[in-house]
Each structure stands twice: as C-alpha cells, then as structure tokens.
Design an enzyme around this catalytic site. Structure first.
Site, PDB file in Angstrom:
ATOM      1  N   GLU A   1     -36.777  19.168 -20.367  1.00 45.86           N
ATOM      2  CA  GLU A   1     -36.541  20.415 -19.659  1.00 45.86           C
ATOM      3  C   GLU A   1     -37.226  20.485 -18.294  1.00 45.86           C
ATOM      4  OE1 GLU A   1     -37.289  23.808 -22.098  1.00 45.86           O
ATOM      5  OE2 GLU A   1     -35.804  23.221 -23.589  1.00 45.86           O
TER       6      GLU A   1
ATOM      7  N   GLU B   1     -32.535  20.105 -29.049  1.00 46.22           N
ATOM      8  CA  GLU B   1     -33.223  21.289 -29.566  1.00 46.22           C
ATOM      9  C   GLU B   1     -32.206  22.391 -29.797  1.00 46.22           C
ATOM     10  OE1 GLU B   1     -36.486  22.839 -27.211  1.00 46.22           O
ATOM     11  OE2 GLU B   1     -37.265  20.836 -26.855  1.00 46.22           O
TER      12      GLU B   1
HETATM   13  C1  GCO Z   1     -38.605  23.630 -24.812  1.00 45.34           C
HETATM   14  C2  GCO Z   1     -39.427  23.391 -25.496  1.00 45.34           C
HETATM   15  C3  GCO Z   1     -40.050  23.863 -26.684  1.00 45.34           C
HETATM   16  C4  GCO Z   1     -40.037  25.325 -26.948  1.00 45.34           C
HETATM   17  C5  GCO Z   1     -38.706  25.767 -27.445  1.00 45.34           C
HETATM   18  C6  GCO Z   1     -38.641  27.226 -27.775  1.00 45.34           C
HETATM   19  O1  GCO Z   1     -38.242  22.378 -24.662  1.00 45.34           O
HETATM   20  O2  GCO Z   1     -38.436  24.684 -24.267  1.00 45.34           O
HETATM   21  O3  GCO Z   1     -39.131  22.066 -25.765  1.00 45.34           O
HETATM   22  O4  GCO Z   1     -41.300  23.385 -26.351  1.00 45.34           O
HETATM   23  O5  GCO Z   1     -40.983  25.592 -27.889  1.00 45.34           O
HETATM   24  O6  GCO Z   1     -37.743  25.525 -26.491  1.00 45.34           O
HETATM   25  O7  GCO Z   1     -38.877  27.990 -26.639  1.00 45.34           O
END
Ligand code: GCO
Length: 455
Positions: A178, A359
């Site tokens: 990200e 994710e």
């Molecule tokens: C993200 C993150 C996670 C967060 C999840 C929830 O990549 O944003 O990888 O660390 O915890 O997205 O917000």
C-alpha cells in the site's frame, strides 16, 4: 461444524467453485503482531517513534508488545494450520535485519524469518513475505525517509539480503504494501508515520516508494527460484457515482486518479499522466530511467480491498447511503460488488497479469460470549459475500489466483490502536490467549469444501 449462531449465515446464490490451484490464506504485518521491539537486536522504526509521540495513536497505543507473535510464532503457525490456510502473508521488519536501515546485518533478525518460513513449510503453508509494510528504520526516517532516493537503494540492499536467505523457499514475494497509505497517510495528511502534512511530500514519497518497489523486483528476480512470483500490494478503491452530472463525473475521475491511477499508471504503464498533475498539483522530481525501473515487469498484482468510494453532487445522496448501508467498525461501507469491479478494472489495465486479493476483511465489535467463543456472524457474512463477488470476477474471466483474509489475528490497527479487531482469531491482549472465532471456523470449512470439491 456447529457455529452456534442465532443469525443465518449468508448463502451465495449459486455454489462457488474456485479454480484448482487457488491460493487460500490470510495476512498480517510485522509491526502489527510481532511485539518484541527490543529483542534480538531489532532497531527502532518510524512507527515506534510515531506511536511514542503524544496524540498520534489511539490512547497512545503502540506495537511494542502487540500479540507477541515474535515469541509465539510456533503456536501461531499451528493455529494457521487449524484454519486450513494454504498460504500466509506476513511482513519482514526491515529494522530487524538492518537495525539502522543499512550497514551491519543483524543475524538474529534474519534467523527469525528463516525459522518462521521453515515452520510454515513444515505445516504445508506457503510463505508470502512482504518486504515493506511501513516499519521503516528510524535512522533512515531521520535522513528524509521516503523523500530521500537513497532509501530506495538501501531498500534494494536489504531485499538482496532477505531474498538470498529465503529465496530458495518462497513462492510469492510482495515488494511494498500500500504505497498510497505510506505516502498519503504518512507524508500527506500525517495520520500515519512519519506524520508529515504536505501534498508535495506525498507525491515525492510515493515516487521513491515505487522506485524501491521496482528495484526490489529486480533483486528478487535475481535471487529467487525461477518459479518464484513477484508482486506488489496496492490498496485500490472502485469509484461509484450517484448521477451523470458533469460535476459528479469530474469529481469521480479525480478520486480515481488519487486512489488508483497514482500507482497503477507508473507501475503498469511506466508513466504519470497530465491528469495526475492536475489532481495532485505537481509531478514528483524524477531522474531519467525512474519510470523504467518502476514499471519493471512483475508476475502478479495484489489488491487490498475494503470498500468503495461513492461520489455525488447531492449531499442528500450521501446521507441516504449513510442511513441505508452497512458499515464496519472502521466506518467503511460493506460493499462486496466493489471487489468484482476493482478486480475487473485491474484486469483491463493489465490484461495478462494474475491478480491476488492480498487483503480483504473487516473490523466488527466482536465480543467473547459466555461460552468463551466469539460468534462474529457479521464477519462470516462479510467474507461470504466478498468471496461470492470474487467468484463473479473469475466467471467474467479475471485471472484471480488467490484470496487472503485480513487478518489472521486481532492486531495493532496502526493509529487506531487495538480496539479495531480484524482477526479470524481473537486475541486477549491481557493474557495473549488466542481463540478461533466462528469466522475462522467458517473460513476453515469453506477452504476445506473447496479442496474437497476438486477432482
Ligand atoms: C493495510 C494494512 C493493514 C491494515 C488493514 C486494515 O495494508 O492497510 O495492510 O495493515 O491493518 O488494511 O486497515
């Protein structure tokens, strides 16, 4: 399995059958679970510093102890086995390998991930390491962090060391997680480390992060098994509009550039467009060849999907949506169709690139019931609906190769601290006791049924 829920579990409209070698797994990241920040020579990260700054995180909470995964990884891998995971996405803490970001290697840190990978493989779980999930070594942070091009070079050197150590056993690598969050939330609006508030910096740090991604992809290619796949994890957001008015369409386009094209254009197409400059205010400072490095070919793209963006010129539309839609504890609208849309969008942009959901998941107000269990029916329904929507994308011929739930465990949700629980496994933060939630058992069943259904 008896889930002991009083509410009905969502049933997909037609039975779902995913492809044969589909990757079923779940994800975490180092700073959110490991704790043990002073153990075995780990260096300080920008997140240690940020969390220690008054007012930056909820109740001043930090990842100092987290869920103590660093010391409990064997128990945790055994739980993953119980969940039936075929793959586990975790991140490597750069400050464990290079405590100051560069220079001397900390062997004990490297050995931890070596043991973790072996433990996973012993249980037939494929390790999917992410090399940067936001815990930048503090010393590099002080030298400009992702505003400084040297950071990308140091990152490549760190990736070199890690890939030489683990490259014989890793099937899928993720370079950076990200970059939008690390640059916009970290440098643009300051809600994440390092807490700066400058759009110019957000654009610049995004560029250097992408450069780091491209350099890392090259090192990984050189040091991994020929079959190893290299990817990046992007948080992408499908944009929906309430009406066809010019104002709404213009706004939607701007949001799309801001959330999606910012990273899709350089990584997939090796360019920034004029639209980017219009929306973000400026291009980053670049050197010749940067965009070629950034667009180094990769083998798959990871999408982190949580929700959509809804654009309207009428305040009333947004109020209506707020009234009618379901929201998670993060305040994010539950919108399963969006995962189909974003997969198809990426497929259209990069027709030959396999896609993995790296994710997807939700924070809900989980409670441990009097029977000691967590009956998180909302999370089961969230996952069931999103899996159905992923299946739809496959039926529309998108090359989706895997789905990873965020997250295996309840963990440190960055500036939001520990109240936001995303896990398939509940963690009691006082005792560190782990309890598989109903959603974890449901997911285990789901995976098992998929495997059983394979010829
Ligand atoms: C993200 C993150 C996670 C967060 C999840 C929830 O990549 O944003 O990888 O660390 O915890 O997205 O917000």
């Amino acid at each position: 399995m008896n889930l002991q829920t009083t509410q009905p579990v969502y049933e997909p409209k037609t039975p779902l059958q995913f492809p044969k070698d589909f990757i079923w797994g779940a994800a975490t990241s180092a700073y959110q679970i490991e704790g043990a920040i002073y153990q075995d020579g780990r260096g300080v990260s920008i997140w240690d510093e940020f969390a220690a700054t008054v007012g930056k995180t909820y109740r001043g909470e930090s990842g100092a102890i987290a869920i103590d995964h660093y010391n409990r990884y064997k128990e945790d891998v055994a739980l993953m086995k119980q969940l039936g995971l075929g793959a586990y996405r975790f991140s490597i803490a750069w400050p464990r390998i290079f405590p100051t970001g560069t220079g001397m290697i900390n062997q004990k840190g490297l050995d931890f991930y070596d043991r973790l990978v072996d433990e996973l493989l012993k249980h037939n779980i494929s390790p999917i390491p992410t090399l940067f999930h936001w815990d930048l070594p503090a010393q590099l942070g002080h030298a400009g962090g992702w505003l400084n091009r040297d950071t990308a070079n140091y990152f490549a050197d760190y990736v070199e060391v890690v890939s030489k150590k683990l490259g014989d056993r890793v099937s899928h690598w993720i370079t950076v997680n990200e970059p939008w969050c690390a640059s916009y939330l970290g440098y643009g609006v300051g809600v994440h480390a390092p807490g700066h508030t400058s759009t110019v910096e957000a654009v610049q740090s995004g560029h250097v992060l992408m450069l780091a991604h491209g350099m890392a992809a090259q090192r990984l290619r050189a040091n991994s098994a020929a079959s190893a796949k290299i990817g990046v994890a992007l948080n992408l957001v499908p944009i929906y509009t309430a009406d066809d008015s010019e104002a709404t369409q213009k706004k939607a386009h701007e949001r799309d550039v801001f959330f999606n094209s910012w990273f899709i254009d350089p990584i997939f197409h090796g360019k920034y467009t004029d639209d980017f400059k219009e929306v973000m205010g400026n291009f980053p400072q670049m050197q010749d060849g940067d965009l070629r490095i950034i667009s180094t070919p990769i083998d798959f793209v990871g999408i982190n999907y949580y929700s959509r963006e809804y654009v309207s010129s009428q305040e009333a539309d947004l109020t209506n949506l707020k009234r009618s839609a379901e929201y998670t504890e993060m305040g994010w609208e539950v919108f399963p169709d969006g995962i189909t849309a974003i997969i198809e969008r990426v497929h259209a942009e990069a027709p030959n690139l396999p896609i993995m959901i790296t994710e997807n998941g939700a924070a809900f107000d989980d409670v441990v019931d009097s029977d000691g269990l967590v009956h998180d029916i909302k999370r089961i329904n969230y996952l069931a609906k999103h899996l159905e929507a992923c299946h739809t994308a496959i039926q529309h011929s998108a090359p989706l190769i895997g789905y990873l739930v965020w997250s295996v465990f309840d963990n440190y949700e960055w500036a939001e601290g520990y109240v936001k629980r995303f896990g398939l496994v509940h963690v009691d933060l006082q005792t560190q006791k782990r309890t598989i939630k109903d959603s974890g058992r449901w997911f285990a069943d789901f995976i098992q049924n998929q495997r059983n259904a394979q010829p």
